[in-house]
Write a protein that holds these residues in place. Structure first.
Motif, short mmCIF file in Angstrom:
data_model
loop_
_atom_site.label_atom_id
_atom_site.label_comp_id
_atom_site.label_asym_id
_atom_site.label_seq_id
_atom_site.Cartn_x
_atom_site.Cartn_y
_atom_site.Cartn_z
N UNK A 31 0.81 -1.20 0.00
CA UNK A 31 0.00 0.00 0.00
C UNK A 31 0.85 1.26 0.00
N UNK A 32 1.94 1.23 0.76
CA UNK A 32 2.87 2.37 0.78
C UNK A 32 3.49 2.55 -0.60
N UNK A 41 2.71 15.69 -5.03
CA UNK A 41 1.95 16.54 -4.12
C UNK A 41 0.88 15.76 -3.36
N UNK A 42 0.60 14.52 -3.79
CA UNK A 42 -0.40 13.69 -3.13
C UNK A 42 0.22 12.60 -2.24
N UNK A 43 1.53 12.47 -2.31
CA UNK A 43 2.20 11.41 -1.55
C UNK A 43 2.20 11.72 -0.05
N UNK A 44 1.81 10.75 0.74
CA UNK A 44 1.87 10.81 2.20
C UNK A 44 1.17 12.07 2.74
N UNK A 45 0.01 12.34 2.15
CA UNK A 45 -0.82 13.45 2.59
C UNK A 45 -1.82 12.95 3.63
N UNK A 53 -4.41 4.32 7.04
CA UNK A 53 -4.08 3.07 7.72
C UNK A 53 -3.75 3.32 9.19
N UNK A 54 -3.03 4.39 9.47
CA UNK A 54 -2.74 4.72 10.87
C UNK A 54 -4.02 4.90 11.66
N UNK A 180 7.62 10.70 4.38
CA UNK A 180 7.53 9.25 4.17
C UNK A 180 8.24 8.49 5.28
N UNK A 181 9.43 8.94 5.64
CA UNK A 181 10.19 8.25 6.69
C UNK A 181 9.44 8.25 8.00
#
Length: 216
Positions: A31-32, A41-45, A53-54, A180-181
């Motif tokens: 999923x990641x 601009x949509x990554x890890x928003x 998921x969190x 991301x990290x």
């Protein structure tokens, strides 16, 4: 022949759980990967896979902790504190929406309203709490929880520091790497803590069965 105790996990069951947990973690990382392939601009928003998921993991962990506490009435102070921890983390994860649609600082107020009464109960019953902690501190579930707690609340915060990634990437620094990290390591920590609650539930069920089915 070794004596079987409720705190011991059968080797076959241990292997089956290991496979299931590995598959779960692999699925989450897929999923990641899918999220990482979206426009930058949509990554890890806030609306991305990792954040969703969190939130889902925290809802599940809170529900499992409350179910275990009220269903079995064992480790009730530990479970109450865990439910409060997960509930507070769930509120904290919604900080952007609470600040935007309720009022600025709403999440701090809600966490305070949740934490103060729960901590008061645990502190007043601290002897029972300490005894419960002693009864599970050497279990597989406790080890999983400790690993998840340290990953989420210590490692992810330190690993996700902007200055660390600026130092590593220098002129190639892009904020999404830092996000991301931090977010992925945080999600992994939540996953470990959910698995810890599952293991605690299974542990309690084994203890109840060994005691003849009494739930209190």
């Amino acid at each position: 022949m070794p004596t079987t105790t409720p705190d011991r996990i059968d080797f076959r069951q241990l292997c089956l759980r290991a496979v299931a947990y590995i598959l779960l973690i692999a699925a989450l990382m897929e999923g990641v990967m899918m999220e990482a392939q979206r426009p930058i601009e949509q990554e890890f928003s806030e609306l991305g896979f990792t954040e969703f998921t969190q939130t889902s993991l925290l809802v599940l962990a809170t529900g499992l902790a409350l179910y275990t506490r009220f269903r079995y009435r064992q480790l009730e102070h530990v479970m109450l504190l865990l439910a409060g921890l997960f509930g507070a983390s769930l509120i904290r994860e919604q900080d952007k929406w609470l600040d935007q649609f309720v009022f600025d600082g709403a999440w701090q107020a809600l966490v305070t309203l949740l934490a103060v009464p729960l901590l008061t109960v645990v502190i007043r019953r601290r002897r029972a709490f300490v005894d419960e902690m002693a009864s599970c501190s050497g279990t597989f579930a406790f080890g999983l929880f400790a690993a998840g707690f340290l990953t989420t609340y210590v490692f992810s915060r330190l690993f996700g520091r902007g200055e660390l990634w600026q130092a590593m990437l220098a002129e190639g620094y892009v904020r999404v790497f830092k996000n991301a990290a931090e977010e992925v390591s945080e999600m992994f920590g939540y996953t470990l803590m959910v698995l810890a609650i599952v293991e605690l539930l299974l542990l309690i069920r084994r203890r109840v069965k060994a005691a003849g089915g009494a739930t209190t």
